[in-house]
Scaffold this active site. Structure first.
Site: not given
Ligand code: GDP
Ligand code: IMO
Ligand code: MG
Length: 432
Positions: A13, A16, A40-41, A225
């Site tokens: 988080d 990225k 979750g980007h 990640q």
């Protein structure tokens, strides 16, 4: 060689998605090489916010090709939802510009059930997984009984393999974890129906990327990640089940070892973690509430995939330097600098007391047991009150901001080349 790697330097988080969207302006292929929909980007373009779990963040630009490499584990149900979400937003998702490796592995509903059952069986030692079936799918891959995307191309054998998988999962669920049994036939048929919709997108991704490299196409690899969640180099066992570092790109995309132009380490200006595990600089006071936010802003520290409040703390330079070295990072992309505005003082950790002995460099592999023995030693630098969000030029940054950046650079030994001051695409300062 035209390879750029964007990799998370912390516990995920770091921003990225935001960085990869920006970096994609000048690249042809954007590829994910590890993990699954545990990621979750977030990409913010104007008033549109995209939350991407699988599809590379660079797909938002119309000129790119988005690739899912063999290192991924894919849940067809969530992947299809994401493809649809993007189409609804006007992004073109066709086999010409979205490729899935035939050697990537599937996550099935049974993997998700096993993930959750294992977590509850761990009791107080829970990892705090995302519950997306990531670990169990990689377990099957390593045990050489996984279901690969390419298996779809032999439909009868695929059906048999899927049924066998659900039958095996039933034994684990009912006997070991005392859970209700899966209804094998209906679950298998639903899964096969979803997975089959991905057939048009299957490619031998490794070969395609090797060809692209021969023609000097630029490849941007988007890690999922963060380094401290890496299966080998992270805070084991509080990690994910894939290689999250830059090294994973070669095996996760199926390309040979070759020079990489840039390894861009994405890091927040402070530290966060979601899930369990050691976090030496974690805060619980009013500064924690300040850094986390209340959830009223889209960028506040609540998980993109699970919505869980993120644990927050001061920037840990010992861990950041470790991440720089593990990844061979050539530069840092610093995010969320704007969030620090309003603090009188910014603290950062430059060494630990490990059982009372000063340690300024990790002389272990980041494992949880050792990290738990570390007490942070802080230094501080003056904060600033100015709102950084409108700033676009380095020279307009308050001197306290550049001083903090210089401290990070001096400690890590590499330059900060970009500073993000807001989630929006244009809210970034590139160093001239
Ligand atoms: P990722 O998993 O590394 O892609 O990061 P996430 O998307 O899960 O979390 C990063 C959050 O911070 C998202 O909500 C981003 O929109 C937001 N964000 C990224 N960069 C900045 C920044 O410089 N300032 C602010 N305020 N938010 C940012
Ligand atoms: P992005 O790509 C933050 C964490 C989980 C848990 C551990 C193992 O958005 O940075 P898993 O479901 O992978 O078995 O969970 O890893 N985790 C993440 N934390 N960002 C992520 O992805 C994460 N993906 C997994 O919270 O602690
Ligand atoms: Mg995220």
């Amino acid at each position: 060689m035209p390879i750029i790697i964007a990799v998370g330097m912390q516990w995920g988080d770091e921003g990225k998605g935001r960085a990869v969207d920006l970096l994609s302006e000048d690249v042809e292929i954007v590829a994910r090489y590890n993990g699954g929909d545990n990621a979750g980007h977030t990409v913010t373009v104007g008033d549109k916010i995209f939350k991407l779990h699988l599809i590379p963040s660079g797909i938002i630009h119309g000129h790119t090709i988005g690739v899912l490499g063999n290192g991924l584990v894919l849940n067809p149900a969530t992947l299809l939802e994401e493809m649809e979400m993007l189409r609804q937003a006007g992004i073109i998702i066709t086999p010409e510009r979205f490729w899935i490796s035939d050697a990537a592995h599937f996550i099935t509903p049974a993997h998700r059930l096993i993930d959750r059952a294992q977590e509850s069986a761990r009791g107080k030692s829970q990892i705090g997984t995302t519950g997306r079936g990531i670990g169990p799918s990689y377990v099957d891959k390593c045990a050489r009984r996984g279901i690969r995307v390419g298996n779809l191309l032999q439909p009868e054998a695929f059906r048999e393999k899927v049924k066998q998988h659900f039958e095996d999962a039933n034994k684990l669920l009912t006997i070991l974890y005392r859970q209700p049994a899966i209804e094998v036939t209906s679950m298998a048929e639903e899964f096969i129906g979803q997975a089959s919709q991905l057939i048009p997108y299957i490619k031998c991704v490794g070969m395609q990327i090797r060809h692209a490299l021969k023609y000097h196409k630029i490849i941007l690899a988007e890690a999922a990640q963060g380094t401290l969640l890496d299966l080998d180099q992270g805070s084991y066992p509080f990690v994910t089940s894939s290689c999250t570092t830059a090294a994973g790109i070669f095996s996760g995309l199926g390309i040979g070892i070759q020079p990489v132009d840039r390894v861009i380490g994405i890091t927040k200006a402070f530290q966060t973690r979601v899930g369990a595990g050691p976090f030496p600089t974690e805060l619980f006071d009013k500064t924690a509430a300040f850094l986390r936010g209340t959830g009223s802003n889209p960028w506040d520290e609540y998980g993109t995939t699970t919505g869980r409040p993120r644990r927050v703390g001061w920037l840990d330079l010992v861990l950041l330097k470790y991440a720089v070295e593990i990844n061979g990072a050539t530069e840092l992309f610093l995010t969320k600098m704007d969030v620090l505005s309003g603090l009188d003082e910014i603290k950062f950790c430059t060494e630990y007391l490990m059982d009372g002995i000063p340690v300024s460099e990790l002389n272990f592999s980041g494992g949880a047991a050792e990290l738990e023995r570390c007490q942070p030693v802080y230094r501080s630098t003056p904060g600033w009150q100015a709102d950084l969000r409108p700033i676009r030029k380095w020279k307009d940054l308050p001197p306290q901001v550049t001083k903090y950046i210089q401290i990070i650079e001096a400690f890590c030994g590499i330059p900060v080349t970009q500073v993000s001051v807001g989630p929006e695409r244009s809210a970034v300062i590139t160093r001239e």
